[in-house]
Design a protein around this motif. Sequence first.
Motif, PDB file in Angstrom:
ATOM      1  N   ALA A  93      28.268  57.139  51.480  1.00 17.14           N
ATOM      2  CA  ALA A  93      29.460  56.764  52.245  1.00 17.14           C
ATOM      3  C   ALA A  93      29.175  55.570  53.148  1.00 17.14           C
ATOM      4  CB  ALA A  93      29.935  57.956  53.079  1.00 17.14           C
ATOM      5  N   ALA A  94      27.979  55.588  53.769  1.00 19.50           N
ATOM      6  CA  ALA A  94      27.606  54.478  54.643  1.00 19.50           C
ATOM      7  C   ALA A  94      27.519  53.178  53.858  1.00 19.50           C
ATOM      8  CB  ALA A  94      26.283  54.784  55.334  1.00 19.50           C
ATOM      9  N   PHE A  95      26.908  53.248  52.654  1.00 21.48           N
ATOM     10  CA  PHE A  95      26.806  52.050  51.829  1.00 21.48           C
ATOM     11  C   PHE A  95      28.171  51.554  51.382  1.00 21.48           C
ATOM     12  CE2 PHE A  95      22.243  53.197  51.077  1.00 21.48           C
ATOM     13  CZ  PHE A  95      21.707  51.983  51.470  1.00 21.48           C
ATOM     14  N   LEU A  96      29.063  52.490  51.065  1.00 23.70           N
ATOM     15  CA  LEU A  96      30.415  52.110  50.652  1.00 23.70           C
ATOM     16  C   LEU A  96      31.162  51.412  51.791  1.00 23.70           C
ATOM     17  CD1 LEU A  96      31.490  55.226  48.551  1.00 23.70           C
ATOM     18  CD2 LEU A  96      31.047  52.909  47.697  1.00 23.70           C
ATOM     19  N   VAL A  97      31.033  51.994  53.002  1.00 26.31           N
ATOM     20  CA  VAL A  97      31.687  51.383  54.172  1.00 26.31           C
ATOM     21  C   VAL A  97      31.104  50.004  54.427  1.00 26.31           C
ATOM     22  CG1 VAL A  97      31.998  51.543  56.670  1.00 26.31           C
ATOM     23  CG2 VAL A  97      32.309  53.573  55.240  1.00 26.31           C
ATOM     24  N   LEU A  98      29.763  49.901  54.374  1.00 29.57           N
ATOM     25  CA  LEU A  98      29.102  48.616  54.594  1.00 29.57           C
ATOM     26  C   LEU A  98      29.546  47.596  53.553  1.00 29.57           C
ATOM     27  CD1 LEU A  98      27.032  46.914  56.130  1.00 29.57           C
ATOM     28  CD2 LEU A  98      25.269  47.845  54.609  1.00 29.57           C
ATOM     29  N   GLY A  99      29.595  48.043  52.285  1.00 30.69           N
ATOM     30  CA  GLY A  99      30.036  47.141  51.226  1.00 30.69           C
ATOM     31  C   GLY A  99      31.467  46.703  51.416  1.00 30.69           C
ATOM     32  N   ASP A 100      32.312  47.645  51.847  1.00 29.99           N
ATOM     33  CA  ASP A 100      33.714  47.328  52.081  1.00 29.99           C
ATOM     34  C   ASP A 100      33.848  46.280  53.185  1.00 29.99           C
ATOM     35  OD1 ASP A 100      36.585  48.427  51.368  1.00 29.99           O
ATOM     36  OD2 ASP A 100      36.556  48.154  53.546  1.00 29.99           O
ATOM     37  N   ARG A 101      33.092  46.468  54.283  1.00 27.08           N
ATOM     38  CA  ARG A 101      33.155  45.528  55.414  1.00 27.08           C
ATOM     39  C   ARG A 101      32.607  44.152  55.017  1.00 27.08           C
ATOM     40  NH1 ARG A 101      37.143  46.430  57.797  1.00 27.08           N
ATOM     41  NH2 ARG A 101      37.516  47.379  55.771  1.00 27.08           N
ATOM     42  N   CYS A 102      31.547  44.134  54.222  1.00 25.76           N
ATOM     43  CA  CYS A 102      31.012  42.865  53.748  1.00 25.76           C
ATOM     44  C   CYS A 102      32.035  42.136  52.878  1.00 25.76           C
ATOM     45  CB  CYS A 102      29.722  43.090  52.958  1.00 25.76           C
ATOM     46  SG  CYS A 102      28.316  43.569  53.976  1.00 25.76           S
ATOM     47  N   ALA A 103      32.741  42.895  52.068  1.00 23.56           N
ATOM     48  CA  ALA A 103      33.785  42.300  51.227  1.00 23.56           C
ATOM     49  C   ALA A 103      34.901  41.715  52.082  1.00 23.56           C
ATOM     50  CB  ALA A 103      34.337  43.356  50.270  1.00 23.56           C
ATOM     51  N   VAL A 104      35.243  42.420  53.169  1.00 24.12           N
ATOM     52  CA  VAL A 104      36.279  41.914  54.085  1.00 24.12           C
ATOM     53  C   VAL A 104      35.849  40.582  54.691  1.00 24.12           C
ATOM     54  CG1 VAL A 104      37.427  42.297  56.300  1.00 24.12           C
ATOM     55  CG2 VAL A 104      37.296  44.136  54.632  1.00 24.12           C
ATOM     56  N   LEU A 105      34.615  40.530  55.188  1.00 18.13           N
ATOM     57  CA  LEU A 105      34.121  39.303  55.813  1.00 18.13           C
ATOM     58  C   LEU A 105      34.119  38.139  54.820  1.00 18.13           C
ATOM     59  CD1 LEU A 105      31.133  40.736  57.905  1.00 18.13           C
ATOM     60  CD2 LEU A 105      33.370  39.986  58.749  1.00 18.13           C
ATOM     61  N   TYR A 106      33.697  38.425  53.591  1.00 17.44           N
ATOM     62  CA  TYR A 106      33.688  37.380  52.563  1.00 17.44           C
ATOM     63  C   TYR A 106      35.115  36.910  52.271  1.00 17.44           C
ATOM     64  CZ  TYR A 106      33.030  35.119  48.040  1.00 17.44           C
ATOM     65  OH  TYR A 106      33.033  34.220  46.996  1.00 17.44           O
ATOM     66  N   ALA A 107      36.041  37.870  52.149  1.00 20.29           N
ATOM     67  CA  ALA A 107      37.434  37.526  51.851  1.00 20.29           C
ATOM     68  C   ALA A 107      38.056  36.736  53.001  1.00 20.29           C
ATOM     69  CB  ALA A 107      38.244  38.806  51.594  1.00 20.29           C
ATOM     70  N   GLU A 108      37.755  37.105  54.245  1.00 19.59           N
ATOM     71  CA  GLU A 108      38.291  36.385  55.397  1.00 19.59           C
ATOM     72  C   GLU A 108      37.797  34.939  55.405  1.00 19.59           C
ATOM     73  OE1 GLU A 108      38.769  40.119  58.562  1.00 19.59           O
ATOM     74  OE2 GLU A 108      36.962  38.863  58.597  1.00 19.59           O
ATOM     75  N   LYS A 109      36.518  34.748  55.066  1.00 21.31           N
ATOM     76  CA  LYS A 109      35.955  33.398  55.023  1.00 21.31           C
ATOM     77  C   LYS A 109      36.631  32.560  53.945  1.00 21.31           C
ATOM     78  CE  LYS A 109      31.501  30.981  54.557  1.00 21.31           C
ATOM     79  NZ  LYS A 109      31.871  30.143  53.415  1.00 21.31           N
ATOM     80  N   LYS A 110      36.799  33.129  52.748  1.00 15.95           N
ATOM     81  CA  LYS A 110      37.434  32.397  51.653  1.00 15.95           C
ATOM     82  C   LYS A 110      38.900  32.094  51.963  1.00 15.95           C
ATOM     83  CE  LYS A 110      34.066  31.828  48.789  1.00 15.95           C
ATOM     84  NZ  LYS A 110      33.610  30.449  48.495  1.00 15.95           N
TER      85      LYS A 110
END
Length: 328
Positions: free
Chosen positions: A8-25
């Motif tokens: 669950a922690a990895f999923l949350v971390l992955g989700d947040r990393c995806a958000v940051l990447y999407a916000e940058k793009k």
Amino acid sequence: MIAVAACAAFLVLGDRCAVLYAEKKASEKIRDSLHLAAAPQVDIHGFPFLTQVLGKRLKRVDITVPHVDAGRVSVAEVRASGRDIRLTGDLPTAVRGAVVGRLDGDVRLSFADLNRELGASQVRFSDAGADTIAADGRLDLGGQELRVRARVQLRRTGDRGLVTDIDGMSVDVPHVATYRPGRDKGLTLHREAAERVARDAARAKALLSAPSLAARLGVGPEEVAAALRSEDRLHELTSAPRFVERLTKVNLVDAVADHPWVLRKIGVDPEVIAGLMRLRPPELTDRLSFSFRLPERAKDLKLRAVTVDHDGIRAGLGGVALPVGRAG
């Protein structure tokens, strides 16, 4: 349980990393599509993010764009919140663009920016209450610095622009007089100048020697004759509080043409006043005017209500079905 928690922690971390990447793009795409000088701040809301992407819909995205060039002035800040955003492209690997279902926000023109960017004309803007702006500037006329003041009313031009209407304009000759240009133009002495005239016998006699000015002061021919003959009668007349009060309200415009010598006698430079009266309102309002228009590249955005507060000017911003990037 530990394994589940770790996953669950990895999923949350992955989700947040995806958000940051999407916000940058997204920030880069908005910057490029609107040709902005700086990338805006983008905040994507909602959790989990990846399920929203797979569903091709985002609940809410907030965008903050600083310092947008708008011609003569720049917009201090644009804040917008987009809701019900439909993504386009081969998701989740490639996002071509989006369509914003509804966007609400505001545009802020700060007084600090207006004062700095219009500083070449030495104009300062401030809140005058009731959604009105006070303009205060300087005008050089014949080597003398005069003070120009006016009230600025904001007016929308269509759904995409703002312009200013100038009224209540006045030009002050420091410690001497105030001139109000326009159809109902007028020239009146400051109280300190009127008091100088009242205290100086030579100036008071010069003023009373012009029959039209004496009549406007409410002084009849017999009183004028007696005051010009007797210093005591002159002092009695000019020392009365109503004399100074009336003198500050007398319009001296006619004296410029009919009795220019009177102006010089009472301590007013007729050449400066004549120069002021040659100025036309458009020449003065141009020094105090500014306008703003939304960039053509943001053609689907519309301006709404406009308000003024102590920091500057705010205009509501909105739109529906707004395309970003390749939305098709």
